[in-house]
Design a protein around this motif. Structure first.
Motif, PDB file in Angstrom:
ATOM      1  N   HIS A   1      14.556   7.104  50.519  1.00  0.00           N
ATOM      2  CA  HIS A   1      15.878   6.802  49.975  1.00  0.00           C
ATOM      3  C   HIS A   1      16.950   7.590  50.732  1.00  0.00           C
ATOM      4  CE1 HIS A   1      19.278   7.140  47.118  1.00  0.00           C
ATOM      5  NE2 HIS A   1      18.924   5.911  46.755  1.00  0.00           N
ATOM      6  N   ALA A   2      16.653   8.840  51.030  1.00  0.00           N
ATOM      7  CA  ALA A   2      17.604   9.661  51.797  1.00  0.00           C
ATOM      8  C   ALA A   2      17.803   9.089  53.194  1.00  0.00           C
ATOM      9  CB  ALA A   2      17.103  11.105  51.867  1.00  0.00           C
TER      10      ALA A   2
ATOM     11  N   ALA B   1      23.279   3.599  47.536  1.00  0.00           N
ATOM     12  CA  ALA B   1      24.015   4.041  46.354  1.00  0.00           C
ATOM     13  C   ALA B   1      23.660   3.235  45.109  1.00  0.00           C
ATOM     14  CB  ALA B   1      25.516   3.953  46.616  1.00  0.00           C
ATOM     15  N   ARG B   2      23.222   1.994  45.287  1.00  0.00           N
ATOM     16  CA  ARG B   2      22.889   1.173  44.106  1.00  0.00           C
ATOM     17  C   ARG B   2      21.383   1.118  43.815  1.00  0.00           C
ATOM     18  NH1 ARG B   2      21.251  -3.877  45.814  1.00  0.00           N
ATOM     19  NH2 ARG B   2      21.766  -4.462  47.953  1.00  0.00           N
TER      20      ARG B   2
ATOM     21  N   SER C   1      10.768   1.557  44.696  1.00  0.00           N
ATOM     22  CA  SER C   1       9.979   1.357  45.918  1.00  0.00           C
ATOM     23  C   SER C   1      10.151  -0.036  46.512  1.00  0.00           C
ATOM     24  CB  SER C   1       8.502   1.610  45.628  1.00  0.00           C
ATOM     25  OG  SER C   1       8.036   0.753  44.591  1.00  0.00           O
ATOM     26  N   GLN C   2      10.159  -1.074  45.670  1.00  0.00           N
ATOM     27  CA  GLN C   2      10.227  -2.438  46.184  1.00  0.00           C
ATOM     28  C   GLN C   2      11.530  -2.694  46.934  1.00  0.00           C
ATOM     29  OE1 GLN C   2       9.889  -5.443  43.153  1.00  0.00           O
ATOM     30  NE2 GLN C   2       9.655  -7.110  44.602  1.00  0.00           N
ATOM     31  N   ARG C   3      12.659  -2.314  46.329  1.00  0.00           N
ATOM     32  CA  ARG C   3      13.953  -2.582  46.960  1.00  0.00           C
ATOM     33  C   ARG C   3      14.229  -1.638  48.124  1.00  0.00           C
ATOM     34  NH1 ARG C   3      14.370  -3.756  41.585  1.00  0.00           N
ATOM     35  NH2 ARG C   3      15.218  -5.819  41.077  1.00  0.00           N
TER      36      ARG C   3
ATOM     37  N   LEU D   1      21.105  -4.195  55.214  1.00  0.00           N
ATOM     38  CA  LEU D   1      20.970  -5.266  54.233  1.00  0.00           C
ATOM     39  C   LEU D   1      22.346  -5.732  53.765  1.00  0.00           C
ATOM     40  CD1 LEU D   1      18.987  -6.926  52.512  1.00  0.00           C
ATOM     41  CD2 LEU D   1      19.051  -5.080  50.818  1.00  0.00           C
ATOM     42  N   GLY D   2      23.276  -4.796  53.616  1.00  0.00           N
ATOM     43  CA  GLY D   2      24.632  -5.155  53.215  1.00  0.00           C
ATOM     44  C   GLY D   2      25.302  -6.090  54.207  1.00  0.00           C
TER      45      GLY D   2
END
Length: 314
Positions: free
Chosen positions: A142-143, A154-155, A161-163, A178-179
């Motif tokens: 995540h970091a 941030a969301r 884990s999946q996302r 992804l954004g």
């Protein structure tokens, strides 16, 4: 949309609303093939707890998108939309009628509203991320995501884990966040098709809640704990996977891990299934132009058939 456009009818509803029985009744009158819209029945070896159609029911009516993944694998809404769109076109080309049937509303949203043209899953990158997560932990990944794609990080929770895996997979495979991909206009999965929705909804939620409890207890009696025990014995499965997070499975997994008693696991599974049904109903009621049918009515199947005929133009 022209009424001459090809139509894809979706028979949707919360869990335990009688979707499968209604679909089988429709198939007795029309040449239907069912495209199953369910994020749990896709998994092999997960039959009892997903209320998967029986071999006899599958022999009577073709069912698509059942048993297409091992529980160690994942399956996205984008993959569903692509698969379901291709199936709808193939079924129609055979002169038969495609019928969507299920309660995974995120899948339906992807199919109805279109898709961003995201990169396909990359098994090699996913495996590498899984290995890193085992040694470093998902918070460390995540970091890493926060450094390259802070808006997406941030969301997402540090243990989602999946996302997290999907966001990092997209970044590592394409060099774009992804954004960035999601900012592009969605691409229709079935351009030119008309969507119709028949929504099986309870007039009394307390009755649906009782059905949910009865059905889960029947699943326990049919051997659901043994089904989960077989999954639990596999070294490659863990609670972070979408398959094991399925309602009714993750609670029994916790029991087998020694965290809770069997009675507590059953109570939690029933409560979680009721919460799932509540979310499904909320999502269904937000759909434009849905046609509601009281799933608790003695005439539910007849009303479903009447609306189905009208939508087909019969």
């Amino acid at each position: 949309m022209s009424t001459n456009a090809p139509v894809l009818i979706c028979l949707a509803g919360p869990t335990a609303s009688g979707k499968s029985a209604a679909a089988l009744a429709l198939a007795g009158r029309w040449p239907i093939e069912i495209i199953v819209m369910d994020s749990a029945t896709i998994y092999r070896g997960m039959d009892i707890g997903t209320a998967k159609p029986t071999a006899g029911e599958r022999a009577r009516v073709p069912h698509h998108l059942l048993d297409i993944r091992d529980p160690a694998q994942s399956y996205s809404a984008a993959e569903f939309a692509r698969d379901a769109a291709a199936l709808a076109q193939e079924i129609r080309a055979r002169g038969r009628i495609p019928l969507l049937c299920g309660g995974t509303m995120l899948y339906y949203k992807a199919l109805r509203e279109g898709l961003n043209d995201l990169p396909r899953a990359d098994p090699a990158i996913r495996q590498a991320l899984d290995e890193e997560a085992r040694t470093r932990g998902w918070p460390a990944l995540h970091a890493e995501l926060a450094r390259v794609d802070p808006a997406t990080a941030a969301r997402l929770a540090p243990n989602d884990s999946q996302r997290l895996q999907r966001a990092l997979e997209v970044w590592r495979g394409s060099g774009r966040t992804l954004g960035d991909w999601l900012a592009e206009p969605p691409r229709p999965a079935l351009p030119g098709w008309r969507f119709e929705t028949i929504s099986l909804e309870p007039s009394d939620r307390a009755v649906l809640h009782a059905r949910i409890a009865q059905r889960y207890q029947a699943m326990i009696g049919a051997g659901l704990l043994d089904e989960v025990r077989a999954l639990h014995a596999r070294a490659d499965l863990h609670p972070g996977l979408p398959s094991i997070r399925c309602v009714g499975y993750r609670q029994l997994w916790d029991h087998l891990d020694g965290r809770i008693s069997l009675d507590r696991a059953i109570d939690q599974a029933i409560a979680a299934t009721r919460q799932l049904a509540k979310r499904q109903i909320t999502w269904l009621r937000s759909l434009p132009q849905r046609t509601g049918v009281d799933c608790l009515s003695d005439r539910a199947v007849a009303e479903t058939a009447r609306h189905f005929a009208r939508m087909l133009g019969d």
